[in-house]
Design a protein around this motif. Sequence first.
Motif, PDB file in Angstrom:
ATOM      1  N   LEU A 134      12.293  14.334   2.008  1.00 38.52           N
ATOM      2  CA  LEU A 134      11.762  15.061   0.940  1.00 38.52           C
ATOM      3  C   LEU A 134      12.423  15.177  -0.321  1.00 38.52           C
ATOM      4  O   LEU A 134      13.672  14.901  -0.254  1.00 38.52           O
ATOM      5  CB  LEU A 134      11.895  16.762   1.367  1.00 38.52           C
ATOM      6  N   ASP A 135      11.643  15.425  -1.398  1.00 38.35           N
ATOM      7  CA  ASP A 135      12.179  15.184  -2.934  1.00 38.35           C
ATOM      8  C   ASP A 135      12.631  16.783  -3.218  1.00 38.35           C
ATOM      9  O   ASP A 135      12.956  16.719  -4.487  1.00 38.35           O
ATOM     10  CB  ASP A 135      11.316  14.595  -3.700  1.00 38.35           C
ATOM     11  N   ARG A 136      12.392  17.909  -2.529  1.00 34.76           N
ATOM     12  CA  ARG A 136      12.891  19.073  -2.905  1.00 34.76           C
ATOM     13  C   ARG A 136      13.518  19.747  -1.649  1.00 34.76           C
ATOM     14  O   ARG A 136      13.352  19.513  -0.522  1.00 34.76           O
ATOM     15  CB  ARG A 136      11.592  19.906  -3.294  1.00 34.76           C
ATOM     16  N   GLU A 137      14.335  20.672  -2.119  1.00 31.37           N
ATOM     17  CA  GLU A 137      15.126  21.233  -0.838  1.00 31.37           C
ATOM     18  C   GLU A 137      14.221  22.290  -0.135  1.00 31.37           C
ATOM     19  O   GLU A 137      13.291  22.910  -0.796  1.00 31.37           O
ATOM     20  CB  GLU A 137      16.064  22.217  -1.572  1.00 31.37           C
ATOM     21  N   GLU A 138      14.407  22.223   1.211  1.00 29.57           N
ATOM     22  CA  GLU A 138      13.590  23.288   2.215  1.00 29.57           C
ATOM     23  C   GLU A 138      14.850  23.850   2.976  1.00 29.57           C
ATOM     24  O   GLU A 138      15.756  23.112   3.407  1.00 29.57           O
ATOM     25  CB  GLU A 138      12.741  22.442   2.917  1.00 29.57           C
ATOM     26  N   PHE A 139      14.355  25.190   3.240  1.00 36.48           N
ATOM     27  CA  PHE A 139      15.609  25.964   4.269  1.00 36.48           C
ATOM     28  C   PHE A 139      14.573  26.073   5.482  1.00 36.48           C
ATOM     29  O   PHE A 139      13.525  26.913   5.340  1.00 36.48           O
ATOM     30  CB  PHE A 139      15.963  27.091   3.514  1.00 36.48           C
ATOM     31  N   ARG A 140      15.034  25.793   6.759  1.00 35.42           N
ATOM     32  CA  ARG A 140      14.353  26.033   7.789  1.00 35.42           C
ATOM     33  C   ARG A 140      15.245  26.681   8.806  1.00 35.42           C
ATOM     34  O   ARG A 140      16.395  26.632   8.802  1.00 35.42           O
ATOM     35  CB  ARG A 140      13.903  24.578   8.263  1.00 35.42           C
ATOM     36  N   VAL A 141      14.446  27.698   9.467  1.00 31.29           N
ATOM     37  CA  VAL A 141      15.268  28.292  10.754  1.00 31.29           C
ATOM     38  C   VAL A 141      14.710  27.783  12.119  1.00 31.29           C
ATOM     39  O   VAL A 141      13.628  28.131  12.234  1.00 31.29           O
ATOM     40  CB  VAL A 141      15.109  29.683  10.387  1.00 31.29           C
ATOM     41  N   LEU A 142      15.460  27.613  13.033  1.00 35.22           N
ATOM     42  CA  LEU A 142      15.148  27.497  14.423  1.00 35.22           C
ATOM     43  C   LEU A 142      15.484  28.651  15.025  1.00 35.22           C
ATOM     44  O   LEU A 142      16.689  28.952  15.036  1.00 35.22           O
ATOM     45  CB  LEU A 142      15.901  26.099  14.932  1.00 35.22           C
ATOM     46  N   TYR A 143      14.675  29.290  15.645  1.00 31.53           N
ATOM     47  CA  TYR A 143      14.736  30.558  16.439  1.00 31.53           C
ATOM     48  C   TYR A 143      14.949  30.354  17.849  1.00 31.53           C
ATOM     49  O   TYR A 143      13.910  29.700  18.623  1.00 31.53           O
ATOM     50  CB  TYR A 143      13.699  31.525  16.175  1.00 31.53           C
ATOM     51  N   LEU A 144      16.011  30.777  18.601  1.00 34.43           N
ATOM     52  CA  LEU A 144      16.196  30.206  20.045  1.00 34.43           C
ATOM     53  C   LEU A 144      16.003  31.636  20.814  1.00 34.43           C
ATOM     54  O   LEU A 144      16.411  32.636  20.522  1.00 34.43           O
ATOM     55  CB  LEU A 144      17.378  29.636  20.008  1.00 34.43           C
ATOM     56  N   ASP A 145      15.846  31.415  22.159  1.00 34.52           N
ATOM     57  CA  ASP A 145      15.817  32.651  23.196  1.00 34.52           C
ATOM     58  C   ASP A 145      17.266  32.679  23.724  1.00 34.52           C
ATOM     59  O   ASP A 145      18.159  31.928  23.393  1.00 34.52           O
ATOM     60  CB  ASP A 145      14.877  32.513  24.139  1.00 34.52           C
ATOM     61  N   SER A 146      17.422  33.555  24.740  1.00 39.11           N
ATOM     62  CA  SER A 146      18.569  33.695  25.298  1.00 39.11           C
ATOM     63  C   SER A 146      19.140  32.437  26.156  1.00 39.11           C
ATOM     64  O   SER A 146      20.353  32.446  26.450  1.00 39.11           O
ATOM     65  CB  SER A 146      18.544  34.929  26.190  1.00 39.11           C
ATOM     66  N   LYS A 147      18.187  31.575  26.609  1.00 38.60           N
ATOM     67  CA  LYS A 147      18.646  30.353  27.286  1.00 38.60           C
ATOM     68  C   LYS A 147      18.607  28.979  26.117  1.00 38.60           C
ATOM     69  O   LYS A 147      18.492  28.225  26.697  1.00 38.60           O
ATOM     70  CB  LYS A 147      17.680  29.955  28.244  1.00 38.60           C
ATOM     71  N   ASN A 148      18.607  29.170  24.916  1.00 36.42           N
ATOM     72  CA  ASN A 148      18.886  28.366  23.768  1.00 36.42           C
ATOM     73  C   ASN A 148      17.494  27.684  23.806  1.00 36.42           C
ATOM     74  O   ASN A 148      17.681  26.356  23.505  1.00 36.42           O
ATOM     75  CB  ASN A 148      20.160  27.578  23.986  1.00 36.42           C
ATOM     76  N   ALA A 149      16.667  27.953  24.311  1.00 38.22           N
ATOM     77  CA  ALA A 149      15.088  27.085  23.975  1.00 38.22           C
ATOM     78  C   ALA A 149      14.558  27.568  22.686  1.00 38.22           C
ATOM     79  O   ALA A 149      14.696  28.751  22.275  1.00 38.22           O
ATOM     80  CB  ALA A 149      14.242  27.410  25.213  1.00 38.22           C
ATOM     81  N   LEU A 150      13.719  26.589  22.032  1.00 34.33           N
ATOM     82  CA  LEU A 150      13.183  26.926  20.871  1.00 34.33           C
ATOM     83  C   LEU A 150      11.866  27.964  20.845  1.00 34.33           C
ATOM     84  O   LEU A 150      11.084  27.497  21.733  1.00 34.33           O
ATOM     85  CB  LEU A 150      12.961  25.628  20.399  1.00 34.33           C
ATOM     86  N   ILE A 151      12.345  28.955  20.163  1.00 29.47           N
ATOM     87  CA  ILE A 151      10.980  29.973  20.130  1.00 29.47           C
ATOM     88  C   ILE A 151      10.043  29.410  19.114  1.00 29.47           C
ATOM     89  O   ILE A 151       8.747  29.482  19.089  1.00 29.47           O
ATOM     90  CB  ILE A 151      11.371  31.391  19.995  1.00 29.47           C
ATOM     91  N   ALA A 152      10.553  29.467  17.912  1.00 28.95           N
ATOM     92  CA  ALA A 152       9.835  28.956  16.606  1.00 28.95           C
ATOM     93  C   ALA A 152      10.755  28.053  15.758  1.00 28.95           C
ATOM     94  O   ALA A 152      12.016  28.259  15.668  1.00 28.95           O
ATOM     95  CB  ALA A 152       9.703  30.262  16.057  1.00 28.95           C
ATOM     96  N   ASP A 153      10.209  27.276  14.939  1.00 28.55           N
ATOM     97  CA  ASP A 153      10.782  26.539  13.685  1.00 28.55           C
ATOM     98  C   ASP A 153      10.044  26.814  12.623  1.00 28.55           C
ATOM     99  O   ASP A 153       8.657  26.366  12.554  1.00 28.55           O
ATOM    100  CB  ASP A 153      10.556  25.301  14.592  1.00 28.55           C
TER     101      ASP A 153
END
Length: 238
Positions: A134-153
């Motif tokens: 990307l030519d611009r900065e983006e800030f992304r958060v990966l949200y995990l459950d108690s088993k470290n599985a991805l809930i949302a990105d």
Amino acid sequence: MKGVNGVSDIAGGGEKAHHLGHRQRLRQRFLQAGADALADYELLELVLFRAIPRRDCKPLAKALLARFGSFAEVISAPRERLREVEGVGDAVITELKIVQAAALRLARENARKRPVFSGWSDLLAYVRAAMAYLDREEFRVLYLDSKNALIADEVQQKGTIDHAPVYPREVVRRALELSAASIILVHNHPSGDPTPSRADIEMTRRVIEAAEAVGIKVHDHVIVAREGHASLRGLQLI
């Protein structure tokens, strides 16, 4: 036999046959030997064939690589920058962006298949594909459950060439909404160098402080760029 301009129709037919033969040979080599047997410009040609059915695509493929540097950088380039290359129109941009979307979807699905830390390489491949060029900065958060599985990105913020504003309270608020047990922070450096800045480190510590106050763990902050990636946890900066 000569056409109306005195040019041999036979020669013209020969050029057309060579043009069609080149496409068929390139497709056949791809099917038989795979993508690794093709140079970047040849793989780009295969993509461009769909957008440009009656013209030699090699010059345009090489022009795109000369402008952007690699196959990945070509398909990830912003639409407005692609248009700056002579010969690139809506049809070409559409084909390039279809390839990019397919690559991102595949990488994302691979990253979702397993808990994050047993599929760390897949996760890194996904965030690099999504953000490194990307030519611009983006800030992304990966949200995990108690088993470290991805809930949302989710992309939290988009910024300028060297800054994307981050609001720790918003990160934590969204984690609580999703009932996330932990999070991973990710952002990109358009400069190409993933080395964390002092501001990156300080921002990460503010997010950690806000998250810990409500029992949410920040596993890491990963910075991705064209030249690789950096983990603040791995560098012992957090």
